[in-house]
Structure formats: C-alpha cells, structure tokens
Design a protein around this motif. Structure first.
Motif, PDB file in Angstrom:
ATOM      1  N   VAL A  46      -9.084  48.303  38.232  1.00  0.00           N
ATOM      2  CA  VAL A  46      -9.879  47.321  38.961  1.00  0.00           C
ATOM      3  C   VAL A  46     -10.846  46.625  38.009  1.00  0.00           C
ATOM      4  O   VAL A  46     -11.493  47.257  37.171  1.00  0.00           O
ATOM      5  CB  VAL A  46     -10.658  47.997  40.106  1.00  0.00           C
ATOM      6  CG1 VAL A  46     -11.522  46.982  40.836  1.00  0.00           C
ATOM      7  CG2 VAL A  46      -9.681  48.661  41.080  1.00  0.00           C
ATOM      8  N   MET A  47     -10.956  45.308  38.149  1.00  0.00           N
ATOM      9  CA  MET A  47     -11.871  44.515  37.332  1.00  0.00           C
ATOM     10  C   MET A  47     -12.995  44.013  38.229  1.00  0.00           C
ATOM     11  O   MET A  47     -12.781  43.160  39.094  1.00  0.00           O
ATOM     12  CB  MET A  47     -11.143  43.338  36.682  1.00  0.00           C
ATOM     13  CG  MET A  47     -11.974  42.599  35.655  1.00  0.00           C
ATOM     14  SD  MET A  47     -10.974  41.410  34.701  1.00  0.00           S
ATOM     15  CE  MET A  47     -10.695  40.147  35.939  1.00  0.00           C
ATOM     16  N   ILE A  48     -14.183  44.579  38.063  1.00  0.00           N
ATOM     17  CA  ILE A  48     -15.311  44.237  38.920  1.00  0.00           C
ATOM     18  C   ILE A  48     -16.080  43.020  38.375  1.00  0.00           C
ATOM     19  O   ILE A  48     -15.780  42.533  37.294  1.00  0.00           O
ATOM     20  CB  ILE A  48     -16.266  45.435  39.106  1.00  0.00           C
ATOM     21  CG1 ILE A  48     -16.898  45.839  37.761  1.00  0.00           C
ATOM     22  CG2 ILE A  48     -15.525  46.600  39.730  1.00  0.00           C
ATOM     23  CD1 ILE A  48     -17.996  46.910  37.900  1.00  0.00           C
ATOM     24  N   LEU A  49     -17.032  42.559  39.173  1.00  0.00           N
ATOM     25  CA  LEU A  49     -17.891  41.426  38.815  1.00  0.00           C
ATOM     26  C   LEU A  49     -17.129  40.108  38.776  1.00  0.00           C
ATOM     27  O   LEU A  49     -17.498  39.170  38.059  1.00  0.00           O
ATOM     28  CB  LEU A  49     -18.603  41.679  37.484  1.00  0.00           C
ATOM     29  CG  LEU A  49     -19.600  42.848  37.505  1.00  0.00           C
ATOM     30  CD1 LEU A  49     -19.962  43.276  36.082  1.00  0.00           C
ATOM     31  CD2 LEU A  49     -20.861  42.459  38.278  1.00  0.00           C
ATOM     32  N   GLY A  50     -16.054  40.026  39.568  1.00  0.00           N
ATOM     33  CA  GLY A  50     -15.300  38.784  39.681  1.00  0.00           C
ATOM     34  C   GLY A  50     -14.145  38.689  38.710  1.00  0.00           C
ATOM     35  O   GLY A  50     -13.815  39.643  38.007  1.00  0.00           O
ATOM     36  N   ASP A  51     -13.541  37.504  38.665  1.00  0.00           N
ATOM     37  CA  ASP A  51     -12.375  37.292  37.802  1.00  0.00           C
ATOM     38  C   ASP A  51     -12.615  36.222  36.744  1.00  0.00           C
ATOM     39  O   ASP A  51     -11.677  35.754  36.101  1.00  0.00           O
ATOM     40  CB  ASP A  51     -11.151  36.922  38.645  1.00  0.00           C
ATOM     41  CG  ASP A  51     -11.349  35.620  39.417  1.00  0.00           C
ATOM     42  OD1 ASP A  51     -12.445  35.014  39.330  1.00  0.00           O
ATOM     43  OD2 ASP A  51     -10.403  35.192  40.115  1.00  0.00           O
ATOM     44  N   THR A  52     -13.897  35.831  36.572  1.00  0.00           N
ATOM     45  CA  THR A  52     -14.233  34.760  35.630  1.00  0.00           C
ATOM     46  C   THR A  52     -15.202  35.280  34.587  1.00  0.00           C
ATOM     47  O   THR A  52     -16.275  35.797  34.923  1.00  0.00           O
ATOM     48  CB  THR A  52     -14.845  33.556  36.366  1.00  0.00           C
ATOM     49  OG1 THR A  52     -13.943  33.126  37.386  1.00  0.00           O
ATOM     50  CG2 THR A  52     -15.106  32.409  35.400  1.00  0.00           C
ATOM     51  N   CYS A  53     -14.852  35.132  33.312  1.00  0.00           N
ATOM     52  CA  CYS A  53     -15.634  35.671  32.207  1.00  0.00           C
ATOM     53  C   CYS A  53     -16.539  34.597  31.611  1.00  0.00           C
ATOM     54  O   CYS A  53     -16.184  33.415  31.590  1.00  0.00           O
ATOM     55  CB  CYS A  53     -14.677  36.206  31.140  1.00  0.00           C
ATOM     56  SG  CYS A  53     -15.475  37.135  29.815  1.00  0.00           S
ATOM     57  N   THR A  54     -17.689  35.012  31.108  1.00  0.00           N
ATOM     58  CA  THR A  54     -18.602  34.061  30.472  1.00  0.00           C
ATOM     59  C   THR A  54     -18.270  33.827  28.999  1.00  0.00           C
ATOM     60  O   THR A  54     -18.936  33.043  28.336  1.00  0.00           O
ATOM     61  CB  THR A  54     -20.060  34.549  30.585  1.00  0.00           C
ATOM     62  OG1 THR A  54     -20.157  35.889  30.064  1.00  0.00           O
ATOM     63  CG2 THR A  54     -20.535  34.528  32.016  1.00  0.00           C
ATOM     64  N   ARG A  55     -17.270  34.521  28.480  1.00  0.00           N
ATOM     65  CA  ARG A  55     -16.845  34.321  27.091  1.00  0.00           C
ATOM     66  C   ARG A  55     -15.396  33.848  27.052  1.00  0.00           C
ATOM     67  O   ARG A  55     -14.700  33.865  28.057  1.00  0.00           O
ATOM     68  CB  ARG A  55     -17.004  35.616  26.293  1.00  0.00           C
ATOM     69  CG  ARG A  55     -18.428  36.109  26.258  1.00  0.00           C
ATOM     70  CD  ARG A  55     -18.605  37.256  25.298  1.00  0.00           C
ATOM     71  NE  ARG A  55     -19.816  38.012  25.601  1.00  0.00           N
ATOM     72  CZ  ARG A  55     -20.150  39.150  25.025  1.00  0.00           C
ATOM     73  NH1 ARG A  55     -19.358  39.669  24.096  1.00  0.00           N
ATOM     74  NH2 ARG A  55     -21.269  39.787  25.361  1.00  0.00           N
ATOM     75  N   ALA A  56     -14.971  33.439  25.856  1.00  0.00           N
ATOM     76  CA  ALA A  56     -13.611  32.939  25.678  1.00  0.00           C
ATOM     77  C   ALA A  56     -13.035  33.543  24.404  1.00  0.00           C
ATOM     78  O   ALA A  56     -12.960  32.885  23.369  1.00  0.00           O
ATOM     79  CB  ALA A  56     -13.599  31.421  25.604  1.00  0.00           C
ATOM     80  N   CYS A  57     -12.640  34.809  24.468  1.00  0.00           N
ATOM     81  CA  CYS A  57     -12.055  35.475  23.306  1.00  0.00           C
ATOM     82  C   CYS A  57     -10.637  34.944  23.071  1.00  0.00           C
ATOM     83  O   CYS A  57      -9.921  34.641  24.026  1.00  0.00           O
ATOM     84  CB  CYS A  57     -12.031  36.983  23.509  1.00  0.00           C
ATOM     85  SG  CYS A  57     -13.687  37.717  23.610  1.00  0.00           S
ATOM     86  N   ALA A  58     -10.246  34.882  21.806  1.00  0.00           N
ATOM     87  CA  ALA A  58      -8.980  34.248  21.443  1.00  0.00           C
ATOM     88  C   ALA A  58      -7.760  35.059  21.837  1.00  0.00           C
ATOM     89  O   ALA A  58      -6.636  34.567  21.750  1.00  0.00           O
ATOM     90  CB  ALA A  58      -8.953  33.983  19.943  1.00  0.00           C
TER      91      ALA A  58
END
Length: 306
Positions: free
Chosen positions: A64-76
C-alpha cells in the motif's frame, strides 16, 4: 522532387528472457485490485509498474502506498506521477488496516510518495497507519518503506520508530556518483544517516535498504555501498534490475545477469548482512513476508553463536 526518408528510430533494447513476466489474469489478482479500489487505496505495485504485480496480487499481497498517488519529486527512475498532492486522507489509516484484515495478511508493507509539502513529510500518517494496524490486525507484522523526510528526518524518524514497526526500510536506490541524475532530490549520506538513526533509537527494529542495478554503476561502487550500509548497521539488502518505465525515464545501461546478481549476493553475505535478496526481479517488498521470517531466524542464529 527527392523524398526525404524519415529519421530512423534507435533500436529498443530487448529485455532478456530472465526479466520477462506473464501478464496478470488470475481471479486473485482481480479481487485484490477490486479491494484497493473499494477502499480508495493506492499501491506502489501499480504506480511504480512493478513487474511482480501478477504474482503478488494473485497471492493477495499488495504494498500500500499512503499519502496519495502524487509525489512532490521527480526521480529519473520512478514511474509515480509528480505534481501537487491532494490533502492527506484522514480515513486512509483505517482503510489500510481494513485491507490487511480482508486480505488476511500476516505481514504488510506500507510505503508512500515523497511529501515535501508537509511539515513532517508525512511521518504522522505512517504512525497512524501503524496504530490502526495494531488495533485491527494485531498479529500482522508491519514493514514500512519511507522516503528520506528531507530536512526533517530526525523528528520524523523518532516518531515512526516510537510506533515500533517490525521492519524499517529506506532505499538508497543507487551509488553516490549517480545521485545527481537518478535521484537529484535526495542525498546519499542523509539516507544512510536516517537508517543509522533507526538502529540508534531502537536496535530491535530490523533495518533494510535496496539498490537498483543496470543504471551504469561500477562493480566496486556497489561494493562500497554495501560497506556503507554495514557501517550503518543495516540488516537486509535487496538488489534488483532497473527497468525503464517510460521513454522519458533514465535508460537501462545494462541488463545484469542472474549470475552477476548471485555473485553480488555472495559478497554481501560475506560483509555481514543478516539477509540478502539479489536477483533481476527482486524488489523492496517482493516476498517480504517470507523474508521477514528469515530475518528473525537469522538474528536468532547469530545471537545463538555469541
């Protein structure tokens, strides 16, 4: 008039046979997916395009991935979408616990997107999820895979460790030289210090970290990462093949052979890790429940030899 030939596209690197998996079609897969949708839960299995999703969801194991499905970073390397996340869902902790109960999980892995927008980086939500699981499914062992809590990791880690997960995982992802291009929002030694802090605060919690191979790392660089992890008293190392999720992500520099993964595993065991999982398809939460049982057995065996 002379026709201009279209530009030739560079040939796509074919995946070797050892990295290929079957498309998921089982009833168990469909039931797991339906449960995640009903409880409004995101999973790293889907968002990160994990190649093992068919096998794991068929067995009704989901990360499970908590805190939503949108990340504040953009890893390559990462397929999770980037942007402005939504507000934290106050019902999410109980939904996670309900999912664990319905799936009958003996061991659950909880991860999250990076939430640099939150004052605590999302640490309180991890604590609430752990507390909800302890209330609802007290026999379930809990493994967390957290972000680095950039610029706030001391207080964040202290709060989570106080909630006493069974395993604390944070991935280094790659060798230090590749951080500027592969993991630009993070700092290698900050991630090491985070894991070292967990052990300092509560030595009974298993610590775990992983790296991807095939991004252009050199063999001796991988050996140095192992040494750095052992200096931070990390118990469990995972190593798996990096796979390019979309054309806009970092390219695969090399498909590392199963034999090379096996050689790395031998070296890691010699360096003193309690457990090593190393294969092309290894991922942080792949076979996590079975590995947790092995971790406990390895610790007891080591203590017995003292």
């Amino acid at each position: 008039m002379t026709e201009i030939a279209p530009l030739a596209r560079p040939p796509r690197t074919r995946k070797p046979d050892w990295i290929r998996v079957k498309a998921p079609t089982s009833t168990g897969f469909a039931e797991t997916k339906a449960l995640m949708r009903r409880l409004n839960l995101a999973t790293v299995c889907e968002e990160a395009a994990c190649p093992n999703i068919g096998e794991c969801w068929t067995k009704k194991h989901a990360t499970v991935m908590i805190l939503g499905d949108t990340c504040t970073r953009a890893c390559a390397f990462c397929n999770v979408k980037t942007g402005m996340p939504r507000a934290v869902d106050p019902l999410e902790p109980q939904h996670v616990a309900d999912a664990a109960a319905e799936l009958g999980l003996e061991h659950i892995v909880i991860t999250s997107v990076d939430r640099d927008d939150l004052p605590d980086g999302g640490a309180k939500q991890f604590v609430k999820v752990i507390e909800a699981l302890r209330r609802t499914t007290p026999a379930t062992t809990i493994e967390i895979l957290t972000p680095d809590f950039r610029n706030k990791h001391e207080a964040a880690v202290e709060a989570i460790v106080a909630a006493r997960p069974d395993v604390y995982n944070h991935n280094l992802e790659t060798v230090p030289r590749l951080y500027p291009t592969i993991r630009p929002g993070a700092r290698y030694y900050a991630s090491l210090r985070l894991l070292e802090s967990v052990k300092r605060l509560d030595p009974s919690i298993f610590t775990k970290s992983g790296i991807m191979l095939g991004l252009g790392e050199e063999r001796l660089e991988v050996h140095q990462v192992m040494d750095d992890m052992r200096s931070a008293d990390i118990d469990f190392l995972t190593m798996g093949q990096y796979l390019q999720p979309t054309p806009r992500h970092a390219k695969v520099a090399e498909f590392v052979t199963p034999q090379a993964f096996g050689a790395y595993a031998q070296i890691a065991r010699a360096k003193g890790f309690l457990l090593v999982a190393s294969s092309p398809l290894t991922r942080s939460s792949y076979h996590a429940g079975d590995d947790f049982a092995k971790l406990r057995a390895a610790r007891e065996a080591r203590l017995g030899r003292r």
